[in-house]
Design a protein around this motif. Structure first.
Motif, PDB file in Angstrom:
ATOM      1  N   ASP A  56       0.830  -1.209   0.000  1.00 17.59           N
ATOM      2  CA  ASP A  56       0.000   0.000   0.000  1.00 17.59           C
ATOM      3  C   ASP A  56       0.864   1.258   0.000  1.00 17.59           C
ATOM      4  N   SER A  57       0.598   2.147  -0.948  1.00 15.93           N
ATOM      5  CA  SER A  57       1.295   3.434  -1.077  1.00 15.93           C
ATOM      6  C   SER A  57       2.796   3.278  -1.326  1.00 15.93           C
ATOM      7  N   LEU A  58       3.195   2.177  -1.962  1.00 13.22           N
ATOM      8  CA  LEU A  58       4.600   2.023  -2.369  1.00 13.22           C
ATOM      9  C   LEU A  58       4.904   2.986  -3.502  1.00 13.22           C
ATOM     10  N   MET A  59       6.016   3.721  -3.382  1.00 14.28           N
ATOM     11  CA  MET A  59       6.416   4.706  -4.388  1.00 14.28           C
ATOM     12  C   MET A  59       7.851   4.467  -4.819  1.00 14.28           C
ATOM     13  N   ASP A  60       8.145   4.858  -6.026  1.00 13.06           N
ATOM     14  CA  ASP A  60       9.471   4.603  -6.594  1.00 13.06           C
ATOM     15  C   ASP A  60      10.586   5.232  -5.763  1.00 13.06           C
ATOM     16  N   LYS A  61      10.418   6.489  -5.389  1.00 18.34           N
ATOM     17  CA  LYS A  61      11.503   7.191  -4.717  1.00 18.34           C
ATOM     18  C   LYS A  61      11.843   6.563  -3.378  1.00 18.34           C
ATOM     19  N   SER A  62      10.840   6.255  -2.577  1.00 20.46           N
ATOM     20  CA  SER A  62      11.109   5.648  -1.267  1.00 20.46           C
ATOM     21  C   SER A  62      11.613   4.219  -1.417  1.00 20.46           C
ATOM     22  N   LEU A  63      11.126   3.510  -2.422  1.00 21.75           N
ATOM     23  CA  LEU A  63      11.631   2.168  -2.680  1.00 21.75           C
ATOM     24  C   LEU A  63      13.116   2.205  -3.035  1.00 21.75           C
ATOM     25  N   GLN A  64      13.483   3.116  -3.923  1.00 21.83           N
ATOM     26  CA  GLN A  64      14.887   3.223  -4.323  1.00 21.83           C
ATOM     27  C   GLN A  64      15.773   3.603  -3.140  1.00 21.83           C
ATOM     28  N   GLU A  65      15.263   4.488  -2.286  1.00 18.96           N
ATOM     29  CA  GLU A  65      16.056   4.907  -1.132  1.00 18.96           C
ATOM     30  C   GLU A  65      16.218   3.759  -0.136  1.00 18.96           C
ATOM     31  N   ALA A  66      15.160   2.994   0.072  1.00 21.68           N
ATOM     32  CA  ALA A  66      15.257   1.843   0.973  1.00 21.68           C
ATOM     33  C   ALA A  66      16.265   0.824   0.450  1.00 21.68           C
ATOM     34  N   ILE A  67      16.281   0.619  -0.851  1.00 19.49           N
ATOM     35  CA  ILE A  67      17.257  -0.297  -1.452  1.00 19.49           C
ATOM     36  C   ILE A  67      18.668   0.266  -1.313  1.00 19.49           C
ATOM     37  N   ARG A  68      18.807   1.561  -1.562  1.00 19.88           N
ATOM     38  CA  ARG A  68      20.130   2.190  -1.470  1.00 19.88           C
ATOM     39  C   ARG A  68      20.715   2.040  -0.071  1.00 19.88           C
ATOM     40  N   GLN A  69      19.859   2.135   0.946  1.00 22.02           N
ATOM     41  CA  GLN A  69      20.326   2.010   2.325  1.00 22.02           C
ATOM     42  C   GLN A  69      20.429   0.547   2.790  1.00 22.02           C
ATOM     43  N   GLY A  70      20.143  -0.390   1.902  1.00 25.51           N
ATOM     44  CA  GLY A  70      20.215  -1.792   2.287  1.00 25.51           C
ATOM     45  C   GLY A  70      19.094  -2.245   3.193  1.00 25.51           C
ATOM     46  N   ARG A  71      17.969  -1.515   3.203  1.00 26.82           N
ATOM     47  CA  ARG A  71      16.873  -1.823   4.114  1.00 26.82           C
ATOM     48  C   ARG A  71      15.707  -2.532   3.417  1.00 26.82           C
ATOM     49  N   ALA A  72      15.900  -2.892   2.156  1.00 22.34           N
ATOM     50  CA  ALA A  72      14.865  -3.631   1.421  1.00 22.34           C
ATOM     51  C   ALA A  72      15.516  -4.719   0.572  1.00 22.34           C
ATOM     52  N   PRO A  73      16.209  -5.671   1.208  1.00 24.01           N
ATOM     53  CA  PRO A  73      16.951  -6.673   0.433  1.00 24.01           C
ATOM     54  C   PRO A  73      16.071  -7.585  -0.406  1.00 24.01           C
TER      55      PRO A  73
END
Length: 530
Positions: A56-73
């Motif tokens: 719900d409410s997943l967005m590209d920018k926050s997804l990319q940032e979570a991946i960049r920080q290693g918090r969405a493996p």
């Protein structure tokens, strides 16, 4: 979106009655498990089950940032092993119940007939809510809201003539599953169990009969795993949480019960974004942890993507709301003081002339009094410069204007102008009101993606005489006791900041015909039946 977490809040109140590829930076971002498992025979793509997970409410920018920080493996792993499309067009209004109706029926609101999170039924002469804020909850009929969500939405208000993907696949002999979905109408009879404390506190029966997919899971009302208890307790929002959803999938995997298609919702990111704003990644991280447990259940992540096809996506985006209440909110009542406006705390009376139904950043304004011309309502609304789209019907045409603007744009389906999705239109007036450009009869959309079809859908979604309004980013529309998200984020409008969501696809090289949520159903049908 207000959506699913509002539903969870509703339950608490009812109880008391008071691609294009983005790749992860490095392999270190991907946590792969190698548990001992029995080898399995390789299956063809068409034989592999599909796991569709909506965050719900997943967005590209926050997804990319979570991946960049290693918090969405887990999400990073699926992207690295599949395809990524950062901009898929949602439905309108950009509210869960309408979006999910579009996803499951492959139609916009003019065909599926679910107009928004709240709307006025001309047939029943009452407001219909599928969720509400705390102040609204003190004034409205909460048992009726719960009954609308659990039964009336799927069995009555969702157009019975428009088939869901669950119904179509059942007709083809294919089983499906729905886990924590809002729209789940199917052909198998189920009995939803009303939690005892809610039953005691309301006039609702202990059981509600519905028709859903072969496998139906819906928070505390229906579950697949008979041993799941902790995640459906009251403080866990009766099961409307990511862990409950993940555990239900895991039960199907462990017991080899995955059907050809499973549609699952991870609801909690929505509340995080509403409260903390569009930059937060805590909800993405939480959803990813739940997704990790699902991947783990296969024995290894590599095995997971070999044994199933994965589709993970958002449903709508959100846009930041200003942190000053007076600047952020537009009270529509202040623009319509010449009319008698219906109160939400009582039934509509013969003297009521106007009903206002807000859906965060959009609203329906109904003219109950037949002597009130819709253009008169539009003129009063135009006094507010922050209203970016004001639309009404005139015969079969849609007439569009905006706040503090005298120009108009009028359009209808069919005609010489073709948009990027192959839809043909006739129009006159100023297309820049919808940020549309024309070149040799070809339409290009700007900041309002697929605006002609989406707006047309909402304007023809239900009976009645009404005006649709949306508000510029940074703002919300309110009326009596409306919930707000000051300093956080909201959605509902046609603007791209509310409308574009990411899509991750792993296990198939195909994609929807167009990158629109309305085309997802046909694609899923092809994947499941070919």
């Amino acid at each position: 979106m207000k959506s699913r977490f509002a539903y969870a809040t509703l339950l608490l109140l009812a109880l008391s009655l008071s691609v294009i590829g983005c790749k992860p930076d490095s392999a270190s971002h991907i946590r792969q498990h190698s548990l001992k498992t029995q080898p399995s025979a390789e299956r063809s793509e068409s034989q592999k089950p599909i796991l569709l997970i909506l965050i719900d409410s997943l967005m590209d920018k926050s997804l990319q940032e979570a991946i960049r920080q290693g918090r969405a493996p887990a999400l990073a792993y699926l992207i690295a092993n599949g395809r990524y499309y950062p901009q898929v067009v949602s439905s309108f209004p950009t509210m869960s119940v309408t979006i999910d109706s579009t996803l499951l029926t492959g139609t916009y609101a003019n065909q599926h007939h679910v107009p928004g999170l709240s709307w006025f039924s001309n047939k029943e002469k009452r407001m219909i809510y599928y969720g509400y804020g705390p102040k609204e909850g003190l004034k409205i009929d909460q048992p009726q809201v719960l009954l609308d969500i659990l039964q009336q939405l799927n069995l009555v208000q969702l157009n019975p003539k428009t088939k869901t993907i669950h119904e179509e696949l059942a007709e083809k002999g294919k089983d499906t599953a729905s886990i924590n979905g809002i729209i789940w109408r199917g052909k198998t009879a189920h009995t939803l169990q009303i939690p005892r404390l809610i039953e005691f506190s309301t006039r609702l029966p202990g059981e509600v009969n519905v028709n859903g997919p072969k496998l139906l899971s819906y928070a505390a009302f229906a579950q697949l795993d008979p041993n799941q208890k902790s995640e459906k307790r009251i403080w866990r929002k009766y099961g409307m949480n990511d862990e409950f959803s993940a555990q239900e999938i895991n039960y199907l995997i462990t017991n080899k019960k995955l059907p050809p298609l499973t549609i699952t919702y991870f609801p909690e990111n929505d509340m995080e974004v509403h409260m903390k704003g569009t930059a937060t990644i805590e909800g993405v991280e939480k959803a990813d942890k739940a997704l990790q447990t699902v991947l783990d259940t296969f024995g290894s992540w590599d095995k997971a993507i070999k044994e199933a096809r994965w589709i993970v996506m958002g449903d709508s985006a959100q846009s930041a709301v200003l942190d000053d209440r007076q600047a952020a909110t537009i009270d529509l009542r202040s623009l319509l003081t010449d009319y008698q406006i219906a109160k939400i705390s009582q039934p509509v009376t013969p003297t009521d002339q106007i009903v206002i139904s807000t859906n965060e950043r959009m609203a329906y304004i109904y003219a109950l009094d037949p002597s009130i011309p819709l253009p008169d309502i539009v003129k009063r609304l135009q006094r507010e410069p922050k209203l970016d789209i004001i639309a009404r019907k005139e015969d079969k045409k849609i007439v569009v204007t905006a706040g503090k603007i005298n120009r108009q744009f009028t359009y209808r389906p069919n005609g010489p102008y073709t948009d990027p999705y192959g839809q043909a239109w006739t129009f006159s007036g100023d297309p820049t009101l919808l940020d549309i450009t024309i070149n040799k009869n070809r339409i290009t959309y700007g900041k309002y993606p697929d605006v002609l079809a989406r707006l047309y859908g909402a304007m023809n979604s239900h009976e009645g005489r009404y005006v649709i309004v949306t508000v510029q980013p940074g703002h919300e529309l309110i009326t009596e006791s409306s919930p707000t998200h000051i300093g956080g984020a909201a959605h509902g409008s046609l603007h791209e900041v509310d409308s574009l969501v990411p899509l991750l696809v792993t296990g198939t090289t195909t994609r929807p015909q167009t990158l629109r949520l309305v085309d997802m159903k046909d694609w899923l049908l092809r994947l499941t039946t070919e």
